[in-house]
Design an enzyme around this catalytic site. Structure first.
Site, PDB file in Angstrom:
ATOM      1  N   ASN A  45       0.861  -1.192   0.000  1.00 57.93           N
ATOM      2  CA  ASN A  45       0.000   0.000   0.000  1.00 57.93           C
ATOM      3  C   ASN A  45       0.893   1.237   0.000  1.00 57.93           C
ATOM      4  OD1 ASN A  45      -2.916  -1.002   0.354  1.00 57.93           O
ATOM      5  ND2 ASN A  45      -1.768  -2.172   1.899  1.00 57.93           N
ATOM      6  N   GLU A  46       1.160   1.743  -1.170  1.00 57.75           N
ATOM      7  CA  GLU A  46       2.083   2.849  -1.358  1.00 57.75           C
ATOM      8  C   GLU A  46       1.435   4.172  -0.936  1.00 57.75           C
ATOM      9  OE1 GLU A  46       5.000   2.179  -1.883  1.00 57.75           O
ATOM     10  OE2 GLU A  46       5.349   0.680  -3.443  1.00 57.75           O
ATOM     11  N   PRO A  47       2.244   5.232  -0.786  1.00 53.80           N
ATOM     12  CA  PRO A  47       1.678   6.549  -0.493  1.00 53.80           C
ATOM     13  C   PRO A  47       0.528   6.884  -1.443  1.00 53.80           C
ATOM     14  CG  PRO A  47       4.054   6.648  -0.327  1.00 53.80           C
ATOM     15  CD  PRO A  47       3.726   5.276  -0.843  1.00 53.80           C
TER      16      PRO A  47
END
Length: 649
Positions: free
Chosen positions: A173-175
């Site tokens: 879950n990236e920025p």
């Protein structure tokens, strides 16, 4: 259980109950070592499994990959083999998987989980779920929805364990990931791909996408444990624990979970307020190190030299207790100024005939035997090249011990170039060039057909090792020592052909013991920058420490000082520095030229880490930056400095 770090009680109390943790928004537990933390997490998982077994229920575990949870899995395997912990009632769901990727690929998380856990326990293979990296693109959405449904049908995850990436990502879950996100296909952040590049032998081979559980999926788990180890995670841990909830750091969403815990080691805790500046959250024990840290912090915060700090400066910044204990700012300032001044020396091997009472090194013997340990064939000149040059120039008997061959960190095209030279040279000076042509053809064929992450042919690895060995010799000659003083240890733990290495063994330690017994040095320099992302520095340092433990009763070692350097990946904090060596502009240029001898690492290294600068640029920026810090604190102004921390054994 009370735990103390730097004179501060670091055992967790609930937010709002204890002043020390009032900046922290998540239950946070700090351990001295990651091994102890991993055992605690494994014990909690084991307890859940046993409780569920008593109730004839399934334990639903959310699992993570990467270096962080390896200790947990190792302890779970031990509990299974030695204490009878059964996993027959366990169902697992992994957080994520690269896409696309085959399950038997070296970098796949299916393979990781099999290697590090599943193949060693009695879990039913049908109860193991890892996202499928081989799906057709049109199948992914339905697959992800079914993944979510399976978890819900089983009543949700009982425990979800997590690591954390430098971007603050949990799972993949990236920025930008939203709090209600579910299992899905995502595009990997550039920084995440850079961090994964070493596993794939280059950023170009890292998949651009991944399948990951969503933030919302993670937050639905009944219990969440996020783990982080090492100095490199300290910054993102601080943002996660003390920062505001933000999609730019997805891990901060855990602040909203009713049963989440952050489990970290001392190094990863270093930026938390209660560790870095405990005087801001309550009383603390004013040890010499704490005073040093606090006064340096105050000086830099107020942008005032140490000798100009006033009683009011101390009182206004949470340090009235220090004034009360020592009487006045003047006394504290003078004590700290002298302490820092005494760390600075232009004689890293000791100044002959001088009063060495307040010097970091002994005056005698005037000409010392020195061993510089270098984990890779260039760490010596990158991290302490100026001091290396100074030691040689000042007449000391300097040896360099290159602990590993560094043979995985050479581009394939460099191998072709060197073998092509050998073929042509052999053709010019030999009656027959059959051997040279055969070798050239064999290497070219292998490289042309090589798959990403494939282990190099033994001959290719040998050539890569020889390339790095030749560069190291050239750098040593430039600095001023002969080939006989360059020792290539080629420690066996490193020789896997992969980024993943074997555990340190007795054979590795014996090689170091034998070298030290042969030279019997007065000084040992070793790499202490444990943020090396590939872990080689840490393993190499462990091997040295184990060798020193075996040698501690030798007469010569009782007169041996051990100095730890940093430089390629991080720098010592000023409060940790015991010796600072000023580097002149001319010496800095000589250091740069010594680094340039490592041509295979120039311009673009195979494993540059997350820092885009070349190694010589990183080193010079750190050397300049350290000198500037000393200048800001009121010390003499130097062009550059290299720093060392003394290790006591």
């Amino acid at each position: 259980m009370n735990e103390v770090l730097n004179g501060v009680d670091i055992s967790y109390k609930a937010p709002g109950v204890d002043e020390q943790t009032r900046y922290e928004k998540i239950h946070t537990v700090i351990f001295g070592e990651s091994d102890d933390a991993s055992k605690m997490v494994a014990a909690e998982i084991a307890e859940l499994i046993r409780e569920k077994e008593k109730l004839s229920q399934k334990a639903i575990l959310g699992l993570a990959t990467g270096s962080t949870p390896k200790g947990v899995y190792s302890e779970l395997i031990r509990l299974h083999k030695e204490e009878g912990l059964s996993f027959k009632n366990v169902i697992t769901f992994n957080l994520d998987e690269y896409y696309p990727i085959e399950p038997d690929a070296l970098q796949s998380y299916v393979r990781f989980m099999n290697d590090h856990l599943f193949d060693h326990i009695d879990i039913d293979p049908n109860n193991v779920h890892v996202p499928d990296g081989t799906l057709d693109p049109v199948e992914i959405q339905a697959y992800c929805e079914r993944y979510e449904e399976k978890i819900l049908e089983l009543g949700g995850l009982d425990i979800q364990i997590l690591g954390i990436g430098r971007t603050g990502h949990i799972g993949f879950n990236e920025p930008g990931s939203q709090i209600n996100s579910r299992t899905r296909l995502i595009t990997l952040d550039h920084i995440t791909r850079i961090d994964a590049a070493s596993d794939f032998f280059g950023e170009d081979f890292v998949p651009k996408k991944a399948i990951t559980m969503g933030v919302g999926t993670i937050l639905k788990a009944k219990r969440v444990i996020l783990m982080a180890w090492g100095e490199g995670k300290a910054g993102v841990v601080k943002r996660t624990v003390e920062g505001e909830v933000s999609d730019t750091v997805p891990a901060t969403y855990l602040q909203m979970h009713p049963n989440a815990t952050i489990v970290i080691d001392e190094a990863a805790a270093d930026e938390l307020v209660r560790i870095k500046s405990p005087w801001l959250v309550g009383d603390c024990l004013w040890t010499d190190r704490m005073i040093k840290r606090a006064v340096i912090w105050l000086s830099l915060k107020l942008q005032k030299p140490i000798l100009k700090l006033t009683d009011r400066d101390y009182n206004d910044n949470g340090m009235s207790g220090l004034i009360a204990e020592y009487g006045s700012a003047y006394e504290i300032n003078l004590k700290l100024f002298n302490t820092l001044q005494h760390t600075i020396t232009g004689w890293p091997g000791g100044k002959p005939g001088a009063d060495d009472t307040n010097r970091p090194e002994r005056a005698e013997p005037a000409n010392k035997k020195v061993v510089i340990f270098s984990p890779h064939p260039d760490d010596d000149v990158i991290s302490m090249g100026g001091t290396f040059i100074r030691l040689v120039d000042q007449g000391h008997d300097v040896h360099v011990a290159y602990q590993t061959s560094g043979n995985i960190a050479v581009f394939d095209e460099d191998v072709v170039r060197f073998v092509d030279f050998f073929k042509d040279f052999n053709g010019e000076h030999s009656v027959s060039n059959e051997d040279g042509n055969a070798l050239y053809s064999e290497i070219r064929e292998f490289i042309n057909n090589k798959k990403p992450g494939e282990i190099d042919h033994p001959i290719v690895r040998q050539v890569k090792g020889l390339i790095r060995r030749g560069e190291a010799k050239a750098a040593c000659r430039y600095v001023g020592i002969g080939d006989e003083k360059a020792h290539f240890l080629d420690l066996p733990f490193y020789e896997t052909g992969l980024v993943k290495k074997k555990p340190i063994g007795e054979e590795d330690v014996k090689i170091i013991v034998d070298l030290l017994q042969k030279i019997k040095p007065h000084q040992i320099y070793a790499a202490g920058d444990l943020s090396d992302p590939h872990g080689t520095h840490r393993v190499c340092l462990t091997a040295i420490f184990r060798a020193l433990e075996q040698l501690k009763d030798e007469d010569w070692i009782k007169d041996c000082y051990v100095w730890l350097y940093r430089g390629a990946w991080q720098e010592w904090g000023i409060e940790d520095i015991d010796m600072a060596v000023p580097i002149s502009p001319m010496e800095l240029m000589r250091k740069r030229k010594a680094i340039f001898k490592h041509q295979s690492q120039k311009d673009s290294a195979v494993f540059p880490g997350s820092d885009k600068r070349e190694f010589w640029q990183r080193a010079e920026d750190r050397n300049h930056g350290l000198a500037e810090l000393y200048d800001k604190l009121g010390m003499a102004e130097y062009e550059a400095m290299e720093a060392f921390k003394r290790y006591y054994f």
